[in-house]
Motif scaffolding. Structure first.
Motif, PDB file in Angstrom:
ATOM      1  N   ASP A 434       0.830  -1.215   0.000  1.00 34.90           N
ATOM      2  CA  ASP A 434       0.000   0.000   0.000  1.00 34.90           C
ATOM      3  C   ASP A 434       0.858   1.256   0.000  1.00 34.90           C
ATOM      4  O   ASP A 434       0.544   2.251  -0.670  1.00 34.90           O
ATOM      5  CB  ASP A 434      -0.928   0.015   1.227  1.00 34.90           C
ATOM      6  N   GLU A 435       1.976   1.220   0.721  1.00 38.72           N
ATOM      7  CA  GLU A 435       2.864   2.372   0.760  1.00 38.72           C
ATOM      8  C   GLU A 435       3.594   2.566  -0.573  1.00 38.72           C
ATOM      9  O   GLU A 435       3.957   3.691  -0.922  1.00 38.72           O
ATOM     10  CB  GLU A 435       3.860   2.243   1.912  1.00 38.72           C
ATOM     11  N   VAL A 436       3.798   1.467  -1.306  1.00 37.42           N
ATOM     12  CA  VAL A 436       4.360   1.593  -2.655  1.00 37.42           C
ATOM     13  C   VAL A 436       3.416   2.429  -3.509  1.00 37.42           C
ATOM     14  O   VAL A 436       3.841   3.340  -4.229  1.00 37.42           O
ATOM     15  CB  VAL A 436       4.581   0.213  -3.306  1.00 37.42           C
ATOM     16  N   MET A 437       2.120   2.124  -3.412  1.00 36.96           N
ATOM     17  CA  MET A 437       1.139   2.867  -4.202  1.00 36.96           C
ATOM     18  C   MET A 437       1.064   4.328  -3.742  1.00 36.96           C
ATOM     19  O   MET A 437       0.948   5.238  -4.564  1.00 36.96           O
ATOM     20  CB  MET A 437      -0.238   2.204  -4.098  1.00 36.96           C
ATOM     21  N   ASP A 438       1.160   4.545  -2.432  1.00 39.69           N
ATOM     22  CA  ASP A 438       1.165   5.931  -1.924  1.00 39.69           C
ATOM     23  C   ASP A 438       2.356   6.700  -2.485  1.00 39.69           C
ATOM     24  O   ASP A 438       2.230   7.876  -2.856  1.00 39.69           O
ATOM     25  CB  ASP A 438       1.225   5.936  -0.388  1.00 39.69           C
ATOM     26  N   TRP A 439       3.519   6.037  -2.537  1.00 39.18           N
ATOM     27  CA  TRP A 439       4.725   6.671  -3.079  1.00 39.18           C
ATOM     28  C   TRP A 439       4.540   6.996  -4.559  1.00 39.18           C
ATOM     29  O   TRP A 439       4.875   8.098  -4.996  1.00 39.18           O
ATOM     30  CB  TRP A 439       5.928   5.748  -2.879  1.00 39.18           C
ATOM     31  N   LEU A 440       3.995   6.055  -5.312  1.00 38.80           N
ATOM     32  CA  LEU A 440       3.805   6.277  -6.747  1.00 38.80           C
ATOM     33  C   LEU A 440       2.903   7.470  -7.015  1.00 38.80           C
ATOM     34  O   LEU A 440       3.093   8.195  -7.990  1.00 38.80           O
ATOM     35  CB  LEU A 440       3.210   5.030  -7.406  1.00 38.80           C
ATOM     36  N   GLU A 441       1.942   7.681  -6.160  1.00 41.71           N
ATOM     37  CA  GLU A 441       1.023   8.805  -6.365  1.00 41.71           C
ATOM     38  C   GLU A 441       1.699  10.155  -6.203  1.00 41.71           C
ATOM     39  O   GLU A 441       1.136  11.181  -6.574  1.00 41.71           O
ATOM     40  CB  GLU A 441      -0.160   8.678  -5.396  1.00 41.71           C
ATOM     41  N   THR A 442       2.925  10.162  -5.648  1.00 41.99           N
ATOM     42  CA  THR A 442       3.662  11.423  -5.517  1.00 41.99           C
ATOM     43  C   THR A 442       4.539  11.700  -6.740  1.00 41.99           C
ATOM     44  O   THR A 442       5.236  12.716  -6.776  1.00 41.99           O
ATOM     45  CB  THR A 442       4.581  11.404  -4.274  1.00 41.99           C
ATOM     46  N   THR A 443       4.511  10.809  -7.736  1.00 41.38           N
ATOM     47  CA  THR A 443       5.429  10.929  -8.873  1.00 41.38           C
ATOM     48  C   THR A 443       4.759  11.548 -10.097  1.00 41.38           C
ATOM     49  O   THR A 443       3.535  11.524 -10.249  1.00 41.38           O
ATOM     50  CB  THR A 443       5.988   9.554  -9.265  1.00 41.38           C
ATOM     51  N   PHE A 444       5.581  12.056 -10.989  1.00 43.48           N
ATOM     52  CA  PHE A 444       5.116  12.565 -12.277  1.00 43.48           C
ATOM     53  C   PHE A 444       4.571  11.413 -13.132  1.00 43.48           C
ATOM     54  O   PHE A 444       3.655  11.607 -13.929  1.00 43.48           O
ATOM     55  CB  PHE A 444       6.270  13.276 -12.985  1.00 43.48           C
ATOM     56  N   TYR A 445       5.120  10.241 -12.928  1.00 46.17           N
ATOM     57  CA  TYR A 445       4.659   9.035 -13.634  1.00 46.17           C
ATOM     58  C   TYR A 445       3.163   8.809 -13.401  1.00 46.17           C
ATOM     59  O   TYR A 445       2.407   8.500 -14.326  1.00 46.17           O
ATOM     60  CB  TYR A 445       5.480   7.842 -13.121  1.00 46.17           C
ATOM     61  N   TYR A 446       2.744   8.982 -12.168  1.00 43.95           N
ATOM     62  CA  TYR A 446       1.339   8.770 -11.826  1.00 43.95           C
ATOM     63  C   TYR A 446       0.453   9.818 -12.499  1.00 43.95           C
ATOM     64  O   TYR A 446      -0.603   9.505 -13.059  1.00 43.95           O
ATOM     65  CB  TYR A 446       1.167   8.823 -10.305  1.00 43.95           C
ATOM     66  N   VAL A 447       0.899  11.069 -12.471  1.00 42.48           N
ATOM     67  CA  VAL A 447       0.123  12.154 -13.104  1.00 42.48           C
ATOM     68  C   VAL A 447       0.040  11.928 -14.607  1.00 42.48           C
ATOM     69  O   VAL A 447      -1.031  12.050 -15.216  1.00 42.48           O
ATOM     70  CB  VAL A 447       0.775  13.520 -12.800  1.00 42.48           C
ATOM     71  N   ARG A 448       1.176  11.598 -15.213  1.00 42.97           N
ATOM     72  CA  ARG A 448       1.191  11.397 -16.663  1.00 42.97           C
ATOM     73  C   ARG A 448       0.365  10.168 -17.049  1.00 42.97           C
ATOM     74  O   ARG A 448      -0.252  10.132 -18.119  1.00 42.97           O
ATOM     75  CB  ARG A 448       2.641  11.239 -17.131  1.00 42.97           C
ATOM     76  N   GLY A 449       0.350   9.173 -16.183  1.00 44.89           N
ATOM     77  CA  GLY A 449      -0.457   7.983 -16.438  1.00 44.89           C
ATOM     78  C   GLY A 449      -1.947   8.294 -16.465  1.00 44.89           C
ATOM     79  O   GLY A 449      -2.706   7.668 -17.214  1.00 44.89           O
ATOM     80  N   GLN A 450      -2.360   9.261 -15.657  1.00 43.81           N
ATOM     81  CA  GLN A 450      -3.766   9.672 -15.689  1.00 43.81           C
ATOM     82  C   GLN A 450      -4.099  10.411 -16.977  1.00 43.81           C
ATOM     83  O   GLN A 450      -5.212  10.316 -17.494  1.00 43.81           O
ATOM     84  CB  GLN A 450      -4.071  10.563 -14.477  1.00 43.81           C
ATOM     85  N   SER A 451      -3.106  11.133 -17.528  1.00 43.17           N
ATOM     86  CA  SER A 451      -3.334  11.842 -18.795  1.00 43.17           C
ATOM     87  C   SER A 451      -3.336  10.882 -19.982  1.00 43.17           C
ATOM     88  O   SER A 451      -4.070  11.083 -20.955  1.00 43.17           O
ATOM     89  CB  SER A 451      -2.245  12.900 -19.011  1.00 43.17           C
ATOM     90  N   LYS A 452      -2.498   9.857 -19.911  1.00 40.97           N
ATOM     91  CA  LYS A 452      -2.376   8.885 -21.008  1.00 40.97           C
ATOM     92  C   LYS A 452      -2.478   7.474 -20.447  1.00 40.97           C
ATOM     93  O   LYS A 452      -1.506   6.714 -20.408  1.00 40.97           O
ATOM     94  CB  LYS A 452      -1.028   9.066 -21.719  1.00 40.97           C
TER      95      LYS A 452
END
Length: 805
Positions: A434-452
């Motif tokens: 769960d903390e891995v997912m919390d960490w990922l949500e702080t990344t640009f990767y997560y934001v860009r994944g929502q766009s594409k």
């Protein structure tokens, strides 16, 4: 709007008196708000002032500012530029891998300047006293945040900013050249709409007319360089004839020099009116200020070259003369595009492919291309700047699309997710899925994944993360509790993170440790060199055809059949460096490869120290010292002495002084007799005395023992020099067949037996027990060996033979 009106106490910190239109529009967000800011603006529009505004606000409030520069060369330039802050009694401190860190200065600095890589390394060690300063940052300015899209470096910047925000929640100000998806960067950094700026081309001080020009491609790469050079001169010529200036970007330092030489001949052939040979005063100044003959002769003809290999004084002079118009045609590497504001009416990118010592031939980054073209147009002198990309016809459409549409910034985190995830687990910031997912949500990767979502496989994100985590477990970097699914790092994972290793390399190093544990004498220097030469960090190194014979000559007699051409090249450079004889054919890439190899050997030494023991670590330290200093195997211990590098070590060794102990025994007079000056001899002698020096006292060790009998003796290891961490090992072998057994009355194995192994901090002395037994052998040979894992000193060994009667 004048600077003195807005920031009276910081007016002298700025290189100009009035803000331009772009700066005025961003000013309220920077000075009157506490929100994060993202600003995208054309090159040369004045973004640096936005960074300085954010820094001034923080300094006024008593805080600490961090400026992240995209290149190490630019950190040094910022240090020079920001003397203005020093004059206002604010301290600027640059932290790079090239300099020895002074933690006290870093802690007291008002402005810190770092590269993404150094900040990544520092934040991984934030809980150490040495790097705790990174947790006390009030504002973080990211210069050229579009670096997020760069191979490998992009993911480093991304995870480091995410980590820094979790550590100390600084205000973030991100600056960038024009990029289409600035809103994604703003979303990642939580910058609201009112502090997110997208300044278009209308904010360029000079309009840009950019295009792509092709050349006739041939079969000879060397000849193609000159075809592109003549094309570049064609493009620059009308501007040079019209009293303009041209800036031509080429792929390497050497190419800047060669291109400048050839261009001078071509300019003379075409009778283009350039040069300062008729300006007597400047001619005289040139002779007095410039020692580089090649550069001086070029400048006389109005041509020059600029690269990071020039001295700072030389670079400063070239930049000054270009600004003053004495230099009309300048050849440079890409560093100039990212750093100094040195615009030209015409910019030509001659080389779109570059040779990287570690990556081979690669395409120039689209970000670099746009950054270079952005230098076209001199504010106050030109109404329009002209920029050209010279490329092969097959690549023309790719560059036309880049110039027309720009470059959306993508996340590169997926490419190195396992490495960065391992680092977070090693630091203890992630302890569950769960903390891995919390960490990922702080990344640009997560934001860009929502766009594409489709391109980033976003619907399957949790599954991909679980697979990545399981792979880390399978490879021994992470342990997972089967009951509560908690996760923690193993020693292998911690070391991989601490020493900034790719996971494949860390796994190879761990395997070497297993071999050393299975057999203390299993590792040799050749094994360590091959492990480094085949490391993933060198996976893209290529061997040119012109280098093959030199590589084979260095490796003659060595079995390297399983190695690829690039790996053989790295191994040849390392062997050559260890012997102080790198072939000239390999010299151009040798420095970078050596530098990376010594870092890897230092990491390998830490692996061996932690997982295999001090003797194996000492071997790695000696190999590392030989690569650094080019010293023979027998004399490598001399490099442990301050003031002794390759030259002095070779001189002393030739005179029969091959160890620090020999140096102490020789005394100052003996060192003078060996060819050192008296002052140097005193320093070397004192340096040798500051190292550990071992004496071994065998005590009442028997000369004989009866078959079947046992006797426990004590051997004392005495340090008569400076205290140091040491490994003490006692082994026993058959005095005749090099074999022994720890059990009396049995046949002895072939590889000897380790009886005692101790890892200790040897201050004065340590006593180790040694069991003497009557085995099925005529004689037993006992060896005490003392090795220092942190010094390149040869292990001290003494042997005693006991006859079995």
């Amino acid at each position: 709007m004048e600077v003195a009106e807005v920031l009276p106490e910081f007016a002298d910190a700025f290189a100009f008196e009035s803000f331009n239109r772009m700066q005025r529009e961003a000013l309220p967000a920077l000075l009157e708000s506490e929100e994060n800011v993202v600003a995208s603006a054309p090159t040369a529009s004045g973004k640096t002032a936005l960074a300085e505004l954010a820094i001034c606000k923080t300094l006024a409030e008593g805080g600490t500012a961090l400026f992240i520069a995209p290149l190490r060369a630019l950190t040094n330039e910022k240090e020079d530029d920001w003397d203005r802050f020093e004059e206002l009694d604010y301290s600027v401190y640059v932290v790079t891998g090239e300099r020895d860190l002074n933690p006290r200065r870093a802690r007291r600095a008002d402005i810190l300047v770092m590269t993404p890589e150094k900040l990544d390394s520092a934040t991984r060690k934030h809980d150490s006293r040495r790097y705790d300063f990174v947790t006390d940052i009030d504002v973080c300015v990211i210069d050229e945040v579009h670096l997020l899209d760069a191979d490998r470096r992009g993911s480093v910047l991304e995870v480091t900013i995410s980590r820094l925000r979790r550590l100390c929640e600084p205000r973030v100000v991100a600056l960038s050249a024009t990029m289409p998806n600035v809103d994604d960067v703003a979303a990642w950094l939580d910058a609201p709409e009112e502090t997110t700026f997208e300044f278009g081309d209308e904010y360029r001080p000079v309009d840009l007319n950019a295009g792509v020009k092709t050349y006739t491609h041939g079969d000879n790469a060397f000849a193609d360089k000159y075809r592109r050079l003549y094309r570049a001169v064609d493009l620059a010529e009308p501007h040079l004839r019209d009293d303009g200036q041209a800036l031509v970007f080429v792929s390497s330092r050497q190419d800047t020099v060669q291109a400048a030489k050839k261009a001078r001949d071509e300019i003379a052939e075409r009778d283009i009116p350039m040069g300062v040979r008729g300006e007597y005063d400047f001619h005289t100044d040139l002779k007095e200020t410039l020692e580089n003959d090649t550069l001086r002769n070029s400048v006389l003809d109005g041509v020059a070259f600029h690269h990071a290999g020039l001295s700072k004084d030389e670079r400063d002079l070239v930049e000054e003369w270009f600004k003053e118009g004495h230099i009309e045609l300048l050849f440079s590497t890409s560093t100039l595009a990212w750093g100094v504001n040195l615009p030209a009416r015409c910019v030509v990118i001659r080389d779109t492919k570059i040779h990287d010592p570690l990556e081979g031939e690669v395409d120039m980054s689209p970000l670099d291309v746009l950054q270079m073209l952005g230098r076209a147009g001199r504010p106050g002198y030109d109404d329009v700047g002209h920029g050209y990309v010279v490329c092969d016809g097959a690549d023309a459409d790719k560059y036309r699309r880049l110039l027309r549409d720009g470059k959306e910034i993508e996340s590169r985190l997926a490419e190195t997710l396992a490495t960065h995830l391992n680092a977070e687990i090693a630091m203890g910031t992630i302890t569950s899925l769960d903390e891995v997912m919390d960490w990922l949500e702080t990344t640009f990767y997560y934001v860009r994944g929502q766009s594409k979502p489709e391109e980033y496989d976003f619907p399957n994100l949790r599954g991909r993360v679980r697979d990545c985590l399981e792979d880390l477990v399978d490879r021994g970097f992470v342990e997972m509790d089967s009951e509560d699914l908690s996760i923690e790092s193993t020693p292998r994972g911690v070391l991989a993170s601490k020493y900034y290793l790719r996971l494949e390399t860390a796994a190879t190093f761990a395997e070497l440790c297993d071999r050393a544990n299975a057999d203390d004498d299993a590792l040799a220097a050749d094994d360590l060199l091959e492990a480094v030469a085949t490391a993933e960090e060198f996976d893209s190194v290529s061997a040119r055809q012109s280098e093959r014979d030199a590589i084979s000559a260095v490796l003659v007699g060595r079995e390297t059949g399983d190695l690829e051409a690039g790996q053989r090249k790295v191994l040849a450079i390392l062997r050559g460096a260890a012997n102080g004889k790198i072939p000239t054919e390999l010299a151009s890439d040798a420095w970078v490869i050596q530098r990376n190899a010594t870092r890897l050997l230092s990491a390998l030494g830490a692996f061996l120290d932690r997982l295999a023991g001090p003797h194996a670590a000492n071997l790695a330290r000696r190999v590392e010292a030989r690569i650094e200093d080019g010293v023979s195997r027998d004399a490598v211990g001399l490099t442990a002495i301050d003031s002794v590098a390759a030259g002095r070590a070779s001189k002393l060794s030739a005179e029969g002084l091959s160890t620090p102990g020999d140096v102490v025994d020789a005394g100052i007079s003996g060192l003078v007799d060996a060819g050192l000056s008296e002052g140097i001899a005193e320093r070397v002698y004192e340096g040798a005395q500051s190292l550990p020096a071992v004496e071994i006292d065998w005590g009442e060790f028997p000369e004989t023992i009866a078959v079947g009998e046992n006797d426990v003796c004590e051997v004392t290891v005495r340090n008569v020099g400076e205290p140091a961490r040491a490994g003490i090992r006692v082994t026993v072998t058959d005095g005749e067949s090099d074999a022994a057994s720890s059990q009396p009355g049995t046949d002895v194995p072939d590889d000897g037996v380790e009886m005692t192994s101790t890892n200790t901090y040897l201050r004065t002395e340590d006593t180790v027990p040694v069991g003497v037994f009557g085995a099925d052998a005529d004689a037993l040979e006992f060896t005490v060996s003392v090795a220092f894992p942190e010094e390149p000193l040869l292990p001290i060994e003494e042997t005693r033979t006991v006859d079995v009667v």
